[in-house]
Scaffold this active site. Structure first.
Site, PDB file in Angstrom:
ATOM      1  N   HIS A 231      -9.125  -4.785  -0.524  1.00 27.87           N
ATOM      2  CA  HIS A 231      -7.893  -5.558  -0.342  1.00 27.87           C
ATOM      3  C   HIS A 231      -7.182  -5.202   0.955  1.00 27.87           C
ATOM      4  CE1 HIS A 231      -5.803  -1.977  -1.988  1.00 27.87           C
ATOM      5  NE2 HIS A 231      -4.743  -2.465  -1.381  1.00 27.87           N
ATOM      6  N   ASP A 262     -13.012  -3.964  -5.338  1.00 31.20           N
ATOM      7  CA  ASP A 262     -12.113  -3.516  -4.279  1.00 31.20           C
ATOM      8  C   ASP A 262     -12.801  -2.581  -3.286  1.00 31.20           C
ATOM      9  OD1 ASP A 262      -9.794  -3.537  -2.872  1.00 31.20           O
ATOM     10  OD2 ASP A 262      -8.689  -2.193  -4.210  1.00 31.20           O
ATOM     11  N   SER A 350      -2.952   2.688  -0.434  1.00 28.26           N
ATOM     12  CA  SER A 350      -4.212   1.958  -0.562  1.00 28.26           C
ATOM     13  C   SER A 350      -5.261   2.369   0.466  1.00 28.26           C
ATOM     14  CB  SER A 350      -3.961   0.463  -0.416  1.00 28.26           C
ATOM     15  OG  SER A 350      -3.258  -0.026  -1.518  1.00 28.26           O
TER      16      SER A 350
END
Length: 402
Positions: A231, A262, A350
């Site tokens: 992502h 992901d 992230s």
């Protein structure tokens, strides 16, 4: 694809896990500091964090890390010699328990010095049940189901729900409960989100957005790549470190509102490289990347991320699926193939690096929407990460190690 404000990328996960997080492995101008030859087997700060988490002495924490490493190696040897096993997990006291397919396999496991049990179901059957639930969710994302995963310790597929009651959720839960006591439903969980915001500090920037730098690897032709959360490079952007471009996104398996995994990669520009030491934001010096042996459930685990820095906990389960909800009103996205942990993360972490000892484990994917870490290494919390070895295998990569 842009979502909401220019300086924030946030996807909400409608699960009981948190936001996508990012880590600070150095690249380009800052490549990390090599460990001294006389350095101890484990970073002192990592040992201290584990000792505090377990409530034991630092000597006992080192002994536990040593024991975990030995038992992981023994389990790997069993699998190498094709002993019929159905997964393994660490118990709360740090013992590795191996699921044996039958009494004969259990005898071989015990002969190797490991604990054994013959489960009612085991990893293969649980994986089959979970795959059926994945197929159900991928047709219509269940907003009320935060996550579902194979839990080897309880010998069940666990389903975490957050209270939402849409048609897709009701249908999913009906299918889950049709498996009887092979599925365990846990209520009162939070919705989940992916997190990638732009705070000060170490960061990887792209088009006004931010994530953290992950691990370096090379492809079959020898080209250097960055392995990161999918992502983080959804639009395959150019990536910058400290204002200087160092890589360009080339592949991602994440797409909002569709079936997603992901993971993603970016080609590293000539003259730049991904460091071989993970930054701990001043908490534990730097941690060398020496391999990527997968740590079993229950093993000690730490992560590096630009928002919450260096936080530690334990590995939860593998083969976890979650429902991510877009905070800006976009469609829900089911993401499969994750692992869970008790490591605290927040928005902006992230893509960050998870490590157990000196073995790379994965990349931050997400966590609970409203989770707030205390700022301490052992801050209570939870998160999900993309297992690194799965990404390496999918893209045909070899991890860069010291």
């Amino acid at each position: 694809m842009k979502h909401g404000k220019k300086n924030a990328r946030r996807y909400v996960v409608a699960a009981s896990i948190g936001a996508l997080l990012s880590a600070g492995v150095a690249t380009g101008a800052y490549a990390g500091t090599a460990a001294e030859p006389s350095a101890p087997a484990y970073q002192p700060e990592m040992v201290q964090a584990l000792a505090e988490t377990l409530g034991v002495s630092e000597k006992a924490a080192v002994e536990r890390l040593d024991r975990e490493a030995r038992e992981r190696d023994r389990f790997a040897e069993l699998r190498k010699h094709r002993v019929d096993t159905l997964g393994a997990f660490f118990t709360a006291d740090g013992s590795l328990v191996v699921n044996a397919a039958d009494a004969g396999a259990a005898k071989e496991v015990r002969a190797a010095g490991l604990k054994a049990r013959v489960p009612e179901r085991g990893e293969d059957e649980l994986d089959r049940i979970k795959a059926q639930l994945d197929a159900k969710a991928l047709k219509s994302a269940p907003a009320g189901v935060s996550a579902w995963s194979v839990d080897l310790a309880s010998d069940t597929v666990t389903v975490e729900v957050n209270g939402a009651s849409d048609a897709a959720t009701r249908s999913f839960l009906k299918a889950a409960k049709s498996n009887g006591d092979a599925v365990r439903v846990i209520k009162g969980q939070e919705k989940l989100e992916t997190q990638a915001v732009v705070p000060p500090g170490s960061r990887m920037t792209f088009n006004g957005y931010l994530c953290s730098v992950g691990y370096g690897a090379k492809d079959r032709s020898g080209r250097q790549v960055l392995v990161t959360a999918g992502h983080c490079i959804e639009d395959l952007p150019a990536l910058a470190y400290n204002g200087t471009r160092f890589a360009k996104g080339t592949h991602t398996r994440f797409a909002l509102g569709t079936r997603s995994v992901d993971m993603g990669i970016a080609t590293v520009d000539a003259g730049h490289s991904i460091g071989l030491d993970i930054t701990t934001y001043g908490r534990a010096g730097t941690v060398p990347v020496k391999g990527s042996k997968r740590a079993p459930s229950g093993a000690a685990l730490c992560k590096s991320g630009q928002t919450t820095g260096w936080t530690c906990g334990k590995v939860g389960s593998y083969n976890v699926s979650v429902t991510y909800t877009d905070q800006n009103g976009g469609p829900d996205t089911v993401v499969t193939g994750l692992a869970s942990s008790s490591v605290c993360t927040q928005g902006g972490d992230s893509g960050g690096a998870y490590v157990s000892g000196d073995q790379a484990q994965g990349l931050t994917s997400g966590g609970p929407m409203n989770q707030r870490c205390t700022g301490q290494v052992n801050s209570p919390g939870s998160s999900y990460f993309q297992p690194l070895n799965d990404a390496l295998a999918y893209y045909g990569l070899t991890l860069n190690t010291k």
